[in-house]
Design a protein around this motif. Structure first.
Motif, PDB file in Angstrom:
ATOM      1  N   SER A  19       0.911  -1.408  -0.191  1.00  0.00           N
ATOM      2  CA  SER A  19       0.109  -0.247   0.258  1.00  0.00           C
ATOM      3  C   SER A  19       0.858   1.403   0.112  1.00  0.00           C
ATOM      4  N   ILE A  20       2.079   0.852   0.652  1.00  0.00           N
ATOM      5  CA  ILE A  20       3.227   2.262   1.068  1.00  0.00           C
ATOM      6  C   ILE A  20       3.602   2.318  -0.882  1.00  0.00           C
ATOM      7  N   ARG A  21       4.021   1.448  -1.068  1.00  0.00           N
ATOM      8  CA  ARG A  21       4.913   1.535  -2.242  1.00  0.00           C
ATOM      9  C   ARG A  21       3.734   2.270  -3.452  1.00  0.00           C
ATOM     10  N   LYS A  22       2.144   1.444  -3.345  1.00  0.00           N
ATOM     11  CA  LYS A  22       1.862   2.239  -4.726  1.00  0.00           C
ATOM     12  C   LYS A  22       1.604   3.119  -4.507  1.00  0.00           C
ATOM     13  N   GLU A  23       0.959   4.002  -2.516  1.00  0.00           N
ATOM     14  CA  GLU A  23       1.002   5.133  -2.684  1.00  0.00           C
ATOM     15  C   GLU A  23       1.859   5.760  -3.347  1.00  0.00           C
ATOM     16  N   VAL A  24       3.331   5.718  -3.045  1.00  0.00           N
ATOM     17  CA  VAL A  24       4.547   6.461  -3.553  1.00  0.00           C
ATOM     18  C   VAL A  24       4.725   6.460  -4.680  1.00  0.00           C
ATOM     19  N   PHE A  25       5.106   5.449  -5.791  1.00  0.00           N
ATOM     20  CA  PHE A  25       5.688   5.118  -6.385  1.00  0.00           C
ATOM     21  C   PHE A  25       4.537   5.127  -7.858  1.00  0.00           C
ATOM     22  N   VAL A  48       8.467  -2.814   6.645  1.00  0.00           N
ATOM     23  CA  VAL A  48       7.226  -2.122   7.513  1.00  0.00           C
ATOM     24  C   VAL A  48       7.562  -1.440   8.594  1.00  0.00           C
ATOM     25  N   GLY A  49       7.106   0.032   8.607  1.00  0.00           N
ATOM     26  CA  GLY A  49       7.381   0.619   9.939  1.00  0.00           C
ATOM     27  C   GLY A  49       5.850   0.997   9.935  1.00  0.00           C
ATOM     28  N   TYR A  50       5.973   0.678  11.570  1.00  0.00           N
ATOM     29  CA  TYR A  50       4.239   2.133  11.417  1.00  0.00           C
ATOM     30  C   TYR A  50       4.565   2.582  12.911  1.00  0.00           C
ATOM     31  N   ASP A  51       3.698   3.770  13.061  1.00  0.00           N
ATOM     32  CA  ASP A  51       3.455   4.708  13.584  1.00  0.00           C
ATOM     33  C   ASP A  51       3.112   4.227  14.800  1.00  0.00           C
ATOM     34  N   ALA A  52       2.829   5.295  16.105  1.00  0.00           N
ATOM     35  CA  ALA A  52       2.113   4.752  17.539  1.00  0.00           C
ATOM     36  C   ALA A  52       0.903   4.411  17.192  1.00  0.00           C
ATOM     37  N   ASP A  53       0.141   4.899  16.235  1.00  0.00           N
ATOM     38  CA  ASP A  53      -1.068   4.665  15.942  1.00  0.00           C
ATOM     39  C   ASP A  53      -1.213   2.963  14.593  1.00  0.00           C
ATOM     40  N   ASN A  54      -0.425   2.250  14.881  1.00  0.00           N
ATOM     41  CA  ASN A  54      -0.232   1.904  13.926  1.00  0.00           C
ATOM     42  C   ASN A  54      -0.525   1.481  12.995  1.00  0.00           C
ATOM     43  N   LYS A  55      -0.309   3.065  11.957  1.00  0.00           N
ATOM     44  CA  LYS A  55      -0.145   2.951  10.914  1.00  0.00           C
ATOM     45  C   LYS A  55       0.845   3.449   9.809  1.00  0.00           C
ATOM     46  N   PRO A  56       0.963   2.269   8.751  1.00  0.00           N
ATOM     47  CA  PRO A  56       2.473   2.176   8.340  1.00  0.00           C
ATOM     48  C   PRO A  56       2.738   3.240   7.408  1.00  0.00           C
ATOM     49  N   VAL A  57       4.349   3.749   7.680  1.00  0.00           N
ATOM     50  CA  VAL A  57       4.402   5.048   6.787  1.00  0.00           C
ATOM     51  C   VAL A  57       5.711   5.154   6.682  1.00  0.00           C
ATOM     52  N   TYR A  58       6.500   3.663   6.343  1.00  0.00           N
ATOM     53  CA  TYR A  58       7.269   3.542   5.262  1.00  0.00           C
ATOM     54  C   TYR A  58       7.465   2.452   5.145  1.00  0.00           C
ATOM     55  N   THR A  59       8.566   1.682   4.225  1.00  0.00           N
ATOM     56  CA  THR A  59       8.659  -0.065   4.088  1.00  0.00           C
ATOM     57  C   THR A  59      10.040  -0.089   3.461  1.00  0.00           C
ATOM     58  N   ALA A  60      10.462  -0.962   3.067  1.00  0.00           N
ATOM     59  CA  ALA A  60      12.247  -1.018   2.145  1.00  0.00           C
ATOM     60  C   ALA A  60      11.953  -2.869   2.161  1.00  0.00           C
ATOM     61  N   THR A  69      25.758 -10.020  -0.584  1.00  0.00           N
ATOM     62  CA  THR A  69      25.821  -8.812  -0.959  1.00  0.00           C
ATOM     63  C   THR A  69      23.574  -9.096  -0.975  1.00  0.00           C
ATOM     64  N   VAL A  70      23.935  -7.751  -0.323  1.00  0.00           N
ATOM     65  CA  VAL A  70      22.092  -7.906  -0.817  1.00  0.00           C
ATOM     66  C   VAL A  70      21.550  -6.096  -0.772  1.00  0.00           C
ATOM     67  N   LYS A  71      20.434  -6.369  -2.027  1.00  0.00           N
ATOM     68  CA  LYS A  71      20.800  -5.020  -2.892  1.00  0.00           C
ATOM     69  C   LYS A  71      19.263  -4.493  -1.484  1.00  0.00           C
ATOM     70  N   LEU A  72      19.387  -3.419  -1.652  1.00  0.00           N
ATOM     71  CA  LEU A  72      17.983  -2.484  -0.774  1.00  0.00           C
ATOM     72  C   LEU A  72      17.092  -2.154  -2.252  1.00  0.00           C
ATOM     73  N   GLN A  73      15.567  -2.266  -2.137  1.00  0.00           N
ATOM     74  CA  GLN A  73      14.950  -1.809  -2.953  1.00  0.00           C
ATOM     75  C   GLN A  73      13.788  -1.039  -2.576  1.00  0.00           C
ATOM     76  N   ARG A  74      12.867  -0.293  -3.686  1.00  0.00           N
ATOM     77  CA  ARG A  74      11.173   0.222  -2.467  1.00  0.00           C
ATOM     78  C   ARG A  74      11.333   0.967  -1.428  1.00  0.00           C
ATOM     79  N   VAL A  94      17.294  -0.984   7.966  1.00  0.00           N
ATOM     80  CA  VAL A  94      18.076  -2.005   7.071  1.00  0.00           C
ATOM     81  C   VAL A  94      19.313  -2.393   7.438  1.00  0.00           C
ATOM     82  N   GLU A  95      20.231  -1.553   7.606  1.00  0.00           N
ATOM     83  CA  GLU A  95      21.745  -1.916   7.965  1.00  0.00           C
ATOM     84  C   GLU A  95      21.556  -3.430   9.496  1.00  0.00           C
ATOM     85  N   ALA A  96      20.903  -3.020  10.157  1.00  0.00           N
ATOM     86  CA  ALA A  96      21.076  -4.050  11.555  1.00  0.00           C
ATOM     87  C   ALA A  96      20.141  -5.299  10.806  1.00  0.00           C
TER      88      ALA A  96
END
Length: 153
Positions: A19-25, A48-60, A69-74, A94-96
């Motif tokens: 849903s985040i990817r559809k909104e942004v990309f 997926v990162g969720y805010d205090a209200d459990n709303k999804p706000v970021y993704t990768a 080697t890993v590729k970071l995308q989206r 992501v790095e962790a």
């Protein structure tokens, strides 16, 4: 911010990532849905990162390329949450995760307008030419790291 990782493309976190990817990309950047959702979805770790209200706000997502080697995308942050330092938080997560999964290098294809952000996070532009991806100019970037106690989730 709570962060959830999944490799289950039938899970709620995966649906939240989409849903985040559809909104942004798709909506903001005009990338076709067919291009955004690709054949690698089931092969990736999705975050997926969720805010205090459990709303999804970021993704990768992370796609393994080699044992090291890993590729970071989206990488995407919902517009209302940009400019609040969440990009740094997302990249730390992501790095962790990459370190916990025993990767020692992350590569990514960065839209040229955000290379400064990635450079500030320690990524370097690779010696490869710029290229168009989904009609947007990108450059390849990389960061190598060693396994230390620096990364914790």
């Amino acid at each position: 911010m709570k962060t959830v990782w999944t490799n289950d493309i039938n899970s709620e976190p995966y649906r939240d990532a989409l849903s985040i990817r559809k909104e942004v990309f798709v909506k903001e950047q005009g990338i076709s849905l067919d291009r955004e959702i690709d054949k690698y979805e089931a092969d990736c770790l999705h975050m997926v990162g969720y805010d205090a209200d459990n709303k999804p706000v970021y993704t990768a997502r992370l796609l393994a390329l080699t044992p090291n080697t890993v590729k970071l995308q989206r990488v995407a942050i919902v517009e209302a949450y940009r400019g609040q330092g969440l990009g740094h938080e997302l990249m730390a997560e992501v790095e962790a995760k990459a370190a916990l999964e025993n990767y020692s290098q992350i590569i990514l294809g960065a839209q040229t307008q955000v290379t400064g952000f990635y450079e500030a996070m320690g990524y370097e532009i690779m010696d490869t030419p710029e290229y168009l991806d989904a009609g947007i100019i990108h450059v390849d970037m990389q960061k190598s790291f060693s396994f230390t106690n620096e990364y914790t989730i």
